[in-house]
Each structure stands twice: as structure tokens, then as C-alpha cells.
Scaffold this active site. Structure first.
Site, PDB file in Angstrom:
ATOM      1  N   ASP A 291      -1.320 -10.306  -8.164  1.00 40.01           N
ATOM      2  CA  ASP A 291      -1.832 -10.948  -6.950  1.00 40.01           C
ATOM      3  C   ASP A 291      -1.118 -12.284  -6.756  1.00 40.01           C
ATOM      4  OD1 ASP A 291      -4.381 -10.870  -4.960  1.00 40.01           O
ATOM      5  OD2 ASP A 291      -3.968 -12.935  -5.586  1.00 40.01           O
ATOM      6  N   ILE A 292      -0.617 -12.521  -5.527  1.00 36.54           N
ATOM      7  CA  ILE A 292       0.056 -13.789  -5.226  1.00 36.54           C
ATOM      8  C   ILE A 292      -0.996 -14.887  -5.135  1.00 36.54           C
ATOM      9  CG2 ILE A 292       1.506 -15.024  -3.561  1.00 36.54           C
ATOM     10  CD1 ILE A 292       2.666 -12.314  -2.742  1.00 36.54           C
TER      11      ILE A 292
ATOM     12  N   GLU B  22      -2.003  -9.145  -0.509  1.00 34.26           N
ATOM     13  CA  GLU B  22      -1.045  -9.788  -1.414  1.00 34.26           C
ATOM     14  C   GLU B  22      -1.079  -9.172  -2.804  1.00 34.26           C
ATOM     15  OE1 GLU B  22      -4.809 -12.379  -1.513  1.00 34.26           O
ATOM     16  OE2 GLU B  22      -3.759 -11.035  -0.143  1.00 34.26           O
TER      17      GLU B  22
END
Length: 356
Positions: free
Chosen positions: A230-231, A272
Site C-alpha cells: 500500500d502506498i 493504491e
């Protein structure tokens, strides 16, 4: 056009070969069956007219039946094309077997040659193979029985008919080949749209899930590790810099994931979030995660970070359980300060604890 010319010699793409085989298998079989039926009707009429003493005319029957059987049993494109070419030549030879017993064999040559040449045109995926087969059929039928002698008007008219038929057959062959090539390309594009994420070019969630389940179904003993990525602070990037900047971060992160995951399954799960399925031990997953953390930071300017949750992809449990374990580990990494990875407890250990 250059690709089409290459297809005129051969088809090298395995996917295209499989599709072409599926499209033409029944066409080749029906064409040969119709040729066999027409030959049987014609021979029956000839034998009725000239007597059963012309039994050698039946020598073509077993050859045509064998070619038809080869076509029906073909399971790949190359055997199908071979049986198709041999079937056309066998049909021409079978008709040739009883031409000698006809009072006017020259009358048969043009209609038979035209019919066989045009019927074979849609079958071949190679223009050169088609032309070679068609010319072979004309030679078998016409050698010694051509309708006229050189120098006569009828000879040149017959020659024009032969050449014209070959030209029309070549046009039909290229036309059908073009349709099949274009159809194959459209299917490829539709497949890409159905299974590829439009922003990053990675597998979308649907494709990733299908391939992950296929990996679970394998019977080899190699363990599988599931990484959920996950960003960090992606919503802040979108809100402050705009969605174009967010898309760029997605693309650069996806490039790193795709490059490092070469040979392994990876994809965008949505928003994301990304997923990777690694073949190997937990230590392999840890090494991959550490390398990914460093590579993502250098890929984006200003530097961006990701958080990673690692869980074993258990082959005996539902895929959703591995997703949930990795997701919980991911949020543990988020709570610990982001830009790091965290591991979920092995599911077997959890299950044994619960059962105990």
C-alpha cells in the site's frame, strides 16, 4: 501489413495457432467430406455409364477416407494443415483415377480444378502453402488431359481460367487470413482490457485473483508468500498535488513492483494497493519486501514510501483468508510508522492455537 506478410509464411504465435486451429478444423473436415461425397456421386454415375470393369477408378476412395480421418483426429494446427493439403491433393488424384475412363477427360479438368482450388482457399493460414497445394491439384488433374494443345485459342482460354482461378484463390486466402489476424488482435486487446489495469499496466484484481487461485491449486511443495503493498499517504498526494501526480506515483510504484516481481505474480488490487505472490520461503518474501521499500523511494521524486504486509498463501485455505492475514499485517506496518513491512503469524500456528 508487415505482420500479415509474415503470416503468409507461417504462424509463430502459439495463441494465434490455437485460435486458427479452432476456427478452421471443422471447415477443413467439412470441405473434405463434401469432396468425398461429390466424388462418390460422380464415380457412381461414371461406373453406371461405363460398367463395373472400371474398378481401378475406386482406388482414390481409401486415400480420401484416410485423409478425412487424419483431419478429424488432428489436435494441433500443423497436423491439420498437413492433412488439409494432402486431402486436397488426394481429392484431385481420386478424380484423376477415373478420368482415363471418360470419353472426354478434358471436359472435367477445368471445373474440377476450379472447384478444388477455390474450396481450399479459406483453409490455409499460409499463402505459399495454398498456392503450392492448388498448383499441385492442377498438375494432377491437367497433366495429359489439358483441354487443348499449345497454339490453339482454346488452350490460351483454358490457361487464363487456370491463372484466374489461382489469383482469385490467392485473394480469398489473403482475405480470410486478414480477417483471422484482425480477429485475433481484437481478442488480444479485449483480453488486455479485461485483465490489465489501465493506469499501471499490471494485472487487475480479477486476473490477479484468478492466477493466485491457480497457484494455490498447484500440487508442488514450493511454499507461496502473499505480499500486500500500500502506498503511504496516497490520499494526501491526490488531495494536495492532484490526481495526475497520484497516477504518476502509481505508475512508478507499479514499474518497481513489476520489475522486481519478474517471474512471479503481481497486480493492482485497487486504489493504491498492490499484490505479489512469491514462490519461496518467508525469508525470500522478507528480502523482496526490503528491496521493494528501498527501490520505491528512489523511483519517485520527491521520495514516496510503501507499507507491506506479508502472509503465507496457504494452499489448503480459502484465498480470502490469506488476503485478510496480509491486510492485517499491512495495517500493523502502518501503525508501526509506515515505510516498513510486517509479517502475519503462520495460519497453521493460528489454527492450532484456536483448536488448542
Amino acid at each position: 501489413m508487415r505482420k500479415l506478410l509474415a503470416y503468409s509464411y507461417s504462424i509463430g504465435d502459439p495463441g494465434h495457432r490455437q485460435q486458427f486451429f479452432a476456427e478452421v478444423h471443422h471447415i477443413v473436415a467439412l470441405t473434405q467430406a463434401f469432396g468425398l461425397l461429390s466424388w462418390l456421386v460422380t464415380v457412381t454415375l461414371v461406373l453406371d455409364a461405363y460398367g463395373s470393369a472400371r474398378a481401378p477408378a475406386l482406388w482414390g476412395l481409401p486415400v480420401m477416407v484416410i485423409m478425412l480421418a487424419m483431419t478429424l483426429r488432428a489436435r494441433a494446427l500443423t497436423p491439420l494443415l498437413v492433412s488439409g493439403a494432402l486431402g486436397a491433393l488426394a481429392t484431385a488424384w481420386a478424380y484423376r483415377c477415373f478420368l482415363n475412363y471418360s470419353d472426354h477427360p478434358g471436359l472435367w479438368v477445368l471445373p474440377l480444378g476450379i472447384a478444388i482450388s477455390l474450396a481450399a482457399a479459406p483453409v490455409f493460414c499460409s499463402l505459399l502453402n495454398y498456392l503450392a497445394t492448388a498448383c499441385g491439384c492442377w498438375l494432377i488433374l491437367a497433366l495429359g488431359h489439358f483441354p487443348a494443345q499449345p497454339g490453339h485459342v482454346n488452350f490460351y482460354l483454358a490457361l487464363v481460367a487456370v491463372v484466374g482461378t489461382l489469383c482469385i484463390g490467392a485473394y480469398l486466402n489473403v482475405y480470410f487470413l486478414t480477417l483471422r489476424v484482425n480477429n485475433y488482435r481484437v481478442r488480444e486487446e479485449l483480453t488486455a482490457l479485461a485483465f490489465k489495469d489501465s493506469v499501471t499496466g499490471l494485472n487487475n484484481r480479477r486476473k490477479f485473483t484468478l492466477d493466485a487461485r491457480a497457484a494455490q491449486a498447484r500440487t508442488d511443495a514450493t511454499p507461496l508468500q502473499f505480499l500486500m503493498i500500500d502506498i503511504d499517504d496516497f490520499k494526501v498526494i491526490n488531495d494536495t498535488l492532484g490526481h495526475d501526480a497520484g497516477d504518476e506515483v502509481l505508475q512508478r510504484t507499479a514499474e518497481v513492483i513489476g520489475r522486481l516481481s519478474d517471474g512471479h505474480l503481481c497486480g493492482r488490487l485497487g486504489g493504491e494497493e498492490f499484490g505479489v505472490v512469491l514462490s519461496g520461503s518467508a525469508e525470500t518474501a522478507r528480502q523482496f519486501a526490503a528491496l521493494l521499500l528501498a527501490e520505491v523511494q528512489t523511483a519517485c521524486q520527491p521520495p514516496r514510501t510503501v507499507s507491506i504486509g506479508i502472509a503465507e498463501l496457504c494452499k489448503k485455505s480459502d484465498l480470502a483468508l490469506s488476503y485478510r492475514d496480509a491486510d492485517q499485517a499491512l495495517y500493523a506496518a502502518k501503525r508501526a510508522g509506515k515505510n516498513r513491512y510486517a509479517e502475519a503469524a503462520p495460519r497453521l500456528a493460528i489454527e492450532s492455537t484456536i483448536s488448542g
